[in-house]
Design a protein around this motif. Sequence first.
Motif, PDB file in Angstrom:
ATOM      1  N   GLY A  30     111.297 -15.176  34.906  1.00  0.00           N
ATOM      2  CA  GLY A  30     110.443 -16.001  35.816  1.00  0.00           C
ATOM      3  C   GLY A  30     109.616 -15.065  36.677  1.00  0.00           C
ATOM      4  O   GLY A  30     108.513 -15.781  37.330  1.00  0.00           O
ATOM      5  N   SER A  31     109.995 -13.957  36.967  1.00  0.00           N
ATOM      6  CA  SER A  31     108.884 -13.042  37.757  1.00  0.00           C
ATOM      7  C   SER A  31     108.304 -11.957  36.710  1.00  0.00           C
ATOM      8  O   SER A  31     109.038 -11.276  36.118  1.00  0.00           O
ATOM      9  CB  SER A  31     109.815 -12.424  39.101  1.00  0.00           C
ATOM     10  OG  SER A  31     108.879 -11.169  39.371  1.00  0.00           O
ATOM     11  N   PRO A  32     107.121 -11.738  36.883  1.00  0.00           N
ATOM     12  CA  PRO A  32     106.567 -10.560  36.001  1.00  0.00           C
ATOM     13  C   PRO A  32     106.885  -9.396  36.280  1.00  0.00           C
ATOM     14  O   PRO A  32     106.844  -8.781  35.311  1.00  0.00           O
ATOM     15  CB  PRO A  32     104.989 -10.700  36.208  1.00  0.00           C
ATOM     16  CG  PRO A  32     105.003 -11.824  37.285  1.00  0.00           C
ATOM     17  CD  PRO A  32     106.218 -12.780  37.692  1.00  0.00           C
ATOM     18  N   THR A  33     107.429  -9.101  37.354  1.00  0.00           N
ATOM     19  CA  THR A  33     108.069  -7.900  37.468  1.00  0.00           C
ATOM     20  C   THR A  33     109.612  -7.759  37.814  1.00  0.00           C
ATOM     21  O   THR A  33     110.371  -6.728  38.132  1.00  0.00           O
ATOM     22  CB  THR A  33     107.397  -7.410  38.884  1.00  0.00           C
ATOM     23  OG1 THR A  33     107.538  -8.260  39.992  1.00  0.00           O
ATOM     24  CG2 THR A  33     106.066  -7.089  38.816  1.00  0.00           C
ATOM     25  N   GLY A  34     110.261  -9.073  37.563  1.00  0.00           N
ATOM     26  CA  GLY A  34     111.692  -9.294  37.741  1.00  0.00           C
ATOM     27  C   GLY A  34     112.580  -8.294  36.574  1.00  0.00           C
ATOM     28  O   GLY A  34     111.945  -8.128  35.653  1.00  0.00           O
ATOM     29  N   ARG A  35     113.519  -7.887  37.083  1.00  0.00           N
ATOM     30  CA  ARG A  35     114.282  -7.216  36.093  1.00  0.00           C
ATOM     31  C   ARG A  35     115.859  -7.888  35.837  1.00  0.00           C
ATOM     32  O   ARG A  35     116.266  -8.192  36.815  1.00  0.00           O
ATOM     33  CB  ARG A  35     114.631  -5.758  36.708  1.00  0.00           C
ATOM     34  CG  ARG A  35     113.243  -5.076  36.825  1.00  0.00           C
ATOM     35  CD  ARG A  35     113.492  -3.807  37.732  1.00  0.00           C
ATOM     36  NE  ARG A  35     113.790  -4.134  39.142  1.00  0.00           N
ATOM     37  CZ  ARG A  35     114.467  -3.369  40.131  1.00  0.00           C
ATOM     38  NH1 ARG A  35     114.643  -2.058  39.658  1.00  0.00           N
ATOM     39  NH2 ARG A  35     114.945  -3.704  41.221  1.00  0.00           N
ATOM     40  N   THR A  36     116.103  -7.686  34.667  1.00  0.00           N
ATOM     41  CA  THR A  36     117.561  -8.356  34.285  1.00  0.00           C
ATOM     42  C   THR A  36     118.371  -7.342  33.559  1.00  0.00           C
ATOM     43  O   THR A  36     118.089  -6.490  32.706  1.00  0.00           O
ATOM     44  CB  THR A  36     117.052  -9.359  33.002  1.00  0.00           C
ATOM     45  OG1 THR A  36     116.115 -10.376  33.793  1.00  0.00           O
ATOM     46  CG2 THR A  36     118.243 -10.139  32.555  1.00  0.00           C
ATOM     47  N   LEU A  37     119.561  -7.388  34.097  1.00  0.00           N
ATOM     48  CA  LEU A  37     120.623  -6.884  33.530  1.00  0.00           C
ATOM     49  C   LEU A  37     121.639  -7.593  32.917  1.00  0.00           C
ATOM     50  O   LEU A  37     122.362  -8.544  33.445  1.00  0.00           O
ATOM     51  CB  LEU A  37     121.667  -5.876  34.392  1.00  0.00           C
ATOM     52  CG  LEU A  37     120.717  -5.171  35.649  1.00  0.00           C
ATOM     53  CD1 LEU A  37     121.963  -4.505  36.233  1.00  0.00           C
ATOM     54  CD2 LEU A  37     119.795  -3.875  34.746  1.00  0.00           C
ATOM     55  N   LEU A  38     121.905  -7.723  31.641  1.00  0.00           N
ATOM     56  CA  LEU A  38     122.809  -8.427  30.681  1.00  0.00           C
ATOM     57  C   LEU A  38     124.159  -8.196  30.699  1.00  0.00           C
ATOM     58  O   LEU A  38     124.210  -6.701  30.703  1.00  0.00           O
ATOM     59  CB  LEU A  38     122.272  -8.712  29.260  1.00  0.00           C
ATOM     60  CG  LEU A  38     120.697  -9.435  28.870  1.00  0.00           C
ATOM     61  CD1 LEU A  38     120.582  -9.141  27.465  1.00  0.00           C
ATOM     62  CD2 LEU A  38     120.776 -10.578  29.610  1.00  0.00           C
ATOM     63  N   MET A  39     125.183  -9.103  31.022  1.00  0.00           N
ATOM     64  CA  MET A  39     126.348  -8.685  31.107  1.00  0.00           C
ATOM     65  C   MET A  39     127.170  -9.951  30.782  1.00  0.00           C
ATOM     66  O   MET A  39     126.930 -11.070  30.611  1.00  0.00           O
ATOM     67  CB  MET A  39     126.779  -7.941  32.315  1.00  0.00           C
ATOM     68  CG  MET A  39     126.491  -8.738  33.637  1.00  0.00           C
ATOM     69  SD  MET A  39     126.769  -7.897  35.003  1.00  0.00           S
ATOM     70  CE  MET A  39     125.320  -6.793  35.219  1.00  0.00           C
ATOM     71  N   SER A  40     128.718  -9.697  30.694  1.00  0.00           N
ATOM     72  CA  SER A  40     129.738 -10.913  30.523  1.00  0.00           C
ATOM     73  C   SER A  40     129.791 -11.545  31.993  1.00  0.00           C
ATOM     74  O   SER A  40     129.353 -11.107  32.996  1.00  0.00           O
ATOM     75  CB  SER A  40     130.699 -10.295  30.124  1.00  0.00           C
ATOM     76  OG  SER A  40     131.438  -9.582  31.330  1.00  0.00           O
ATOM     77  N   PRO A  41     130.381 -12.764  31.909  1.00  0.00           N
ATOM     78  CA  PRO A  41     130.481 -13.562  33.103  1.00  0.00           C
ATOM     79  C   PRO A  41     131.293 -12.758  33.989  1.00  0.00           C
ATOM     80  O   PRO A  41     131.142 -12.857  35.204  1.00  0.00           O
ATOM     81  CB  PRO A  41     131.377 -14.784  32.544  1.00  0.00           C
ATOM     82  CG  PRO A  41     130.806 -14.981  31.125  1.00  0.00           C
ATOM     83  CD  PRO A  41     130.808 -13.577  30.892  1.00  0.00           C
ATOM     84  N   ALA A  42     132.320 -12.264  33.770  1.00  0.00           N
ATOM     85  CA  ALA A  42     133.384 -11.561  34.279  1.00  0.00           C
ATOM     86  C   ALA A  42     132.833 -10.293  35.089  1.00  0.00           C
ATOM     87  O   ALA A  42     132.786 -10.127  36.585  1.00  0.00           O
ATOM     88  CB  ALA A  42     134.646 -10.919  33.969  1.00  0.00           C
ATOM     89  N   MET A  43     131.806  -9.495  34.594  1.00  0.00           N
ATOM     90  CA  MET A  43     130.991  -8.628  35.283  1.00  0.00           C
ATOM     91  C   MET A  43     129.987  -9.132  36.091  1.00  0.00           C
ATOM     92  O   MET A  43     129.873  -8.644  37.194  1.00  0.00           O
ATOM     93  CB  MET A  43     130.224  -7.743  34.009  1.00  0.00           C
ATOM     94  CG  MET A  43     131.280  -6.653  32.961  1.00  0.00           C
ATOM     95  SD  MET A  43     131.562  -5.287  34.068  1.00  0.00           S
ATOM     96  CE  MET A  43     130.060  -4.384  34.105  1.00  0.00           C
ATOM     97  N   ALA A  44     129.444 -10.165  35.877  1.00  0.00           N
ATOM     98  CA  ALA A  44     128.469 -10.856  36.599  1.00  0.00           C
ATOM     99  C   ALA A  44     128.889 -11.331  38.014  1.00  0.00           C
ATOM    100  O   ALA A  44     128.382 -10.937  38.900  1.00  0.00           O
ATOM    101  CB  ALA A  44     127.608 -12.001  35.878  1.00  0.00           C
ATOM    102  N   ALA A  45     130.206 -11.944  37.888  1.00  0.00           N
ATOM    103  CA  ALA A  45     130.895 -12.420  39.220  1.00  0.00           C
ATOM    104  C   ALA A  45     131.376 -11.418  39.858  1.00  0.00           C
ATOM    105  O   ALA A  45     131.222 -11.417  41.072  1.00  0.00           O
ATOM    106  CB  ALA A  45     132.104 -13.438  38.550  1.00  0.00           C
ATOM    107  N   SER A  46     131.837 -10.307  39.389  1.00  0.00           N
ATOM    108  CA  SER A  46     132.043  -9.053  39.937  1.00  0.00           C
ATOM    109  C   SER A  46     130.950  -8.345  40.716  1.00  0.00           C
ATOM    110  O   SER A  46     131.125  -7.971  41.825  1.00  0.00           O
ATOM    111  CB  SER A  46     132.775  -7.987  39.012  1.00  0.00           C
ATOM    112  OG  SER A  46     134.073  -8.581  38.457  1.00  0.00           O
ATOM    113  N   ALA A  47     129.853  -8.421  40.294  1.00  0.00           N
ATOM    114  CA  ALA A  47     128.756  -7.943  40.445  1.00  0.00           C
ATOM    115  C   ALA A  47     128.200  -8.630  41.888  1.00  0.00           C
ATOM    116  O   ALA A  47     127.752  -8.020  42.980  1.00  0.00           O
ATOM    117  CB  ALA A  47     127.496  -7.714  39.724  1.00  0.00           C
TER     118      ALA A  47
END
Length: 467
Positions: free
Chosen positions: A434-451
């Motif tokens: 949704g942001s033209p300059t936004g950045r995404t790191l794909l990962m598992s639910p466990a990794m995302a919650a830990s982050a």
Amino acid sequence: MAGKNLLEKVWARHKVRTLPSGQDQLFIGLHLIHEVTSPQAFGMLREKGLTVRYPKRTYATADHIIPTDNVSRPLQDPLAEEMLKALETNTMENGIPYFGPESGKQGVVHVVGPEKGLTQPGMTIACGDSHTATHGAFGSIAFGVGTSQVRDILATQTMAISKPEVRRILVKGKMPEGVGAKDLILAIIGRLGVNGGLGYAYEYAGEAIEALGMEERMTLCNMSIEGGARVGYVNPDATTYEWLKGRPYVADYDSMKKFGEEMKSDSDAGFDDEVVFDAADLKPMVTWGINPGQVVSVDDELPTIESLPAEEKETASRAYDYMGFNPGEKMVGKKIDVVFIGSCTNGRLTDLREAAAIAKGNQVASGVTALVVPGSQEVAVAAEAEGLDAIFTKAGFEWRLAGCSMCLAMNPDKLSGRQLSASTSNRNFIGRQGSPTGRTLLMSPAMAASAAIAGEVVDIRKTGARS
Ligand code: SF4
């Protein structure tokens, strides 16, 4: 003579004829539609004076444009309201069952189909959405189609398509602690590349695949398209049949199971190609770039441009510029701004359980916005019955309503500016969230919650955060 694989058998059962173009005309057992790719298709049907050939093989829900904070009508976004109304009118006029926001059954189309038991082994399934391969987890041949194909299927329940070759992805052994289906599919795409599966259907097989639950198999098949394979499937087995038992649209359990057993790959089936993975080698994975193939294990160094194959150098260079990362760095320790747990990849009950186990008794780091978006209203109800919503909200996560949300940001959930997001979705393309300059790191639910808790990317094998 070698036996047949599942794709060959299902194809043979659904092929109507070979077309003059050389493509096959294929009967589609189940057509799933949603608000984004269907309005033009219905418009084309109207123009030609055609009606929907098999309304009872067509099911609709709304997902991309649904706000996740308030679905009161009219929706605040007039365009979203218009799309929702068009879907309501089109389904009503054509007698198509519709799981709308008021039904209690709405959600992301690839979560809704399986949870209702619409998705069954041996079927051909199409939907105007790239992640339709999700349904292959049940041993169906499922693929995403474009708007003109949605029109063709509405009008004839068939479509023109070339039969893909089949590559078996054989995953031997057991996955280590702290590693799951999301890590596996990211590792597969990382090794074979985002175009490696072009022209192939992926059959996922082997001990590690057989050990996966249905939700994990859906995560795996969901991202086949990110590796170039339009179709990905797992052969049906006891896990499949057990998961489908008692679901509303499984009218005849015994026939469903019998057909699944008939359609599954023979033990001596031949394949056009085979790639072998050793599950024991897998680690938690995180993307670092602008496509899902730009991925490393959480504690690996990011690659140098020189070390990459010629065809990947230019994209890697663009990815480093865009993401602001450098070769030789590690993803562990990268500060994040937003966490998104949801989508058709990881918005199911077991995904939410995995994340909640980490959230429990912890707090989202200061300055981090963390969204948990159930994949469907039924997932939300089941999660709430277990108290997962309370665990998340107590920990500082936002518990939202069902929809695609920040996977694609066609609704109000968007990144702003250069925010860095830890996301359980499936695409990290430039501007995807949704942001033209936004950045995404794909990962598992466990990794995302830990982050979310740490405020940075962590190695869950070291924090012991995974349940
Ligand atoms: S969750 Fe994302 S990938 Fe899945 S259907 Fe919605 S927008 Fe597409």
